[in-house]
Design an enzyme around this catalytic site. Structure first.
Site, mmCIF file in Angstrom:
data_model
loop_
_atom_site.group_PDB
_atom_site.id
_atom_site.type_symbol
_atom_site.label_atom_id
_atom_site.label_comp_id
_atom_site.label_asym_id
_atom_site.label_seq_id
_atom_site.Cartn_x
_atom_site.Cartn_y
_atom_site.Cartn_z
ATOM 1 N N ASP A 103 0.839 -1.202 0.000
ATOM 2 C CA ASP A 103 0.000 0.000 0.000
ATOM 3 C C ASP A 103 0.874 1.252 0.000
ATOM 4 O O ASP A 103 2.046 1.201 0.398
ATOM 5 C CB ASP A 103 -0.878 0.028 1.267
ATOM 6 C CG ASP A 103 -1.837 -1.147 1.318
ATOM 7 O OD1 ASP A 103 -2.149 -1.707 0.252
ATOM 8 O OD2 ASP A 103 -2.259 -1.499 2.440
HETATM 9 N N1 URA Z 1 -1.188 -5.984 3.825
HETATM 10 C C1 URA Z 1 -1.662 -4.724 3.855
HETATM 11 O O1 URA Z 1 -2.665 -4.462 4.481
HETATM 12 N N2 URA Z 1 -0.996 -3.785 3.190
HETATM 13 C C2 URA Z 1 0.141 -4.006 2.511
HETATM 14 O O2 URA Z 1 0.710 -3.089 1.936
HETATM 15 C C3 URA Z 1 0.622 -5.327 2.485
HETATM 16 C C4 URA Z 1 -0.058 -6.300 3.148
#
Ligand code: URA
Length: 239
Positions: A103
């Site tokens: 993310d």
């Molecule tokens: N899980 C998440 O919630 N975000 C990420 O970036 C990776 C795994």
């Protein structure tokens, strides 16, 4: 592949510069002078030399990045800065892409490559490649969360996750944990904690398969993987 592309791809200059080098008569293909920048080359079979030195053809690039917060795991975007924007032209000419997504607000280990087969192997749900995250959670994480994650939890869309290994590093009003999962659903770690009524306030990926984030890489920094790291990461090499 065109001769000028081969030289350009392997760091001998811009397309214009390598064309000049070729026209000047500095390049031989299989021992014969080649002055045509457009000559067709088979990088696997033809022996190319420049001023007598062999031109080693590198087809693939494998990078480890410590992804910083605030950039997106995409190759291009009209508004946001991407992880590819953090690379130099030297790496960009291999056209690497991120293996999976973190993310925008997640930091940590991101592999970038142009090896589509390796990317597929790492991302295939069948391969169960473990990914470990360090996270800070907005409240106390308990042994009952550890048990719930070990069973698998139901996400907001009804998806039941595979078991995850949750380790509590520091319990308190803000807990620190490590979680190892083998899936990569959208926002999976955040949604697994939401499933037990808690929120992730900081998230960083620290490992993927056998590969661990190099502690020497500051956020935004990257380096090439070593041959051993690439071999260790590739599930095809373990069969
Ligand atoms: N899980 C998440 O919630 N975000 C990420 O970036 C990776 C795994």
């Amino acid at each position: 592949m065109r001769l000028d592309k081969l030289l350009g791809n392997n760091g001998f200059g811009t397309r214009k510069e390598v064309k000049q080098l070729i026209r000047k008569g500095t390049v031989k293909v299989n021992g014969t002078l080649e002055k045509d920048p457009g000559a067709h080359i088979d990088p696997a079979a033809d022996e190319v030399t420049l001023l007598g030195e062999p031109v080693i053809h590198q087809e693939f690039i494998y990078l480890m990045m410590n992804k910083p917060q605030g950039v997106i795991s995409a190759t291009e975007d009209s508004r946001e800065r991407t992880v590819i924007d953090l690379l130099t032209e030297e790496e960009q000419r291999f056209e690497p892409f991120p293996v999976g997504r973190l993310d925008k607000d997640t930091e940590g280990l991101l592999v970038l490559t142009n090896d589509g087969k390796l990317a597929h192997e790492l991302l295939s749900p069948k391969k169960d490649v473990p990914k470990t995250y360090y996270a800070v959670i907005d409240q106390e994480v308990t042994e009952s969360d550890v048990s719930a994650f070990a069973e698998g939890v139901i996400l907001d869309d009804g998806f039941e996750t595979k078991p995850g290994i949750l380790r509590i590093l520091a319990a308190g009003d803000q807990s620190e944990i490590e979680l190892t999962i083998t899936e990569g659903k959208f926002h999976q770690v955040k949604r697994m904690f939401e499933a037990v009524g808690k929120n992730v306030v900081f998230l960083k990926r620290i490992s993927m398969g056998t590969l661990r984030l190099d502690a020497g890489l500051a956020p935004g920094a990257f380096r090439e993987l070593t041959e051993e790291e690439v071999t260790g990461l590739d599930p095809r090499k373990k069969d």
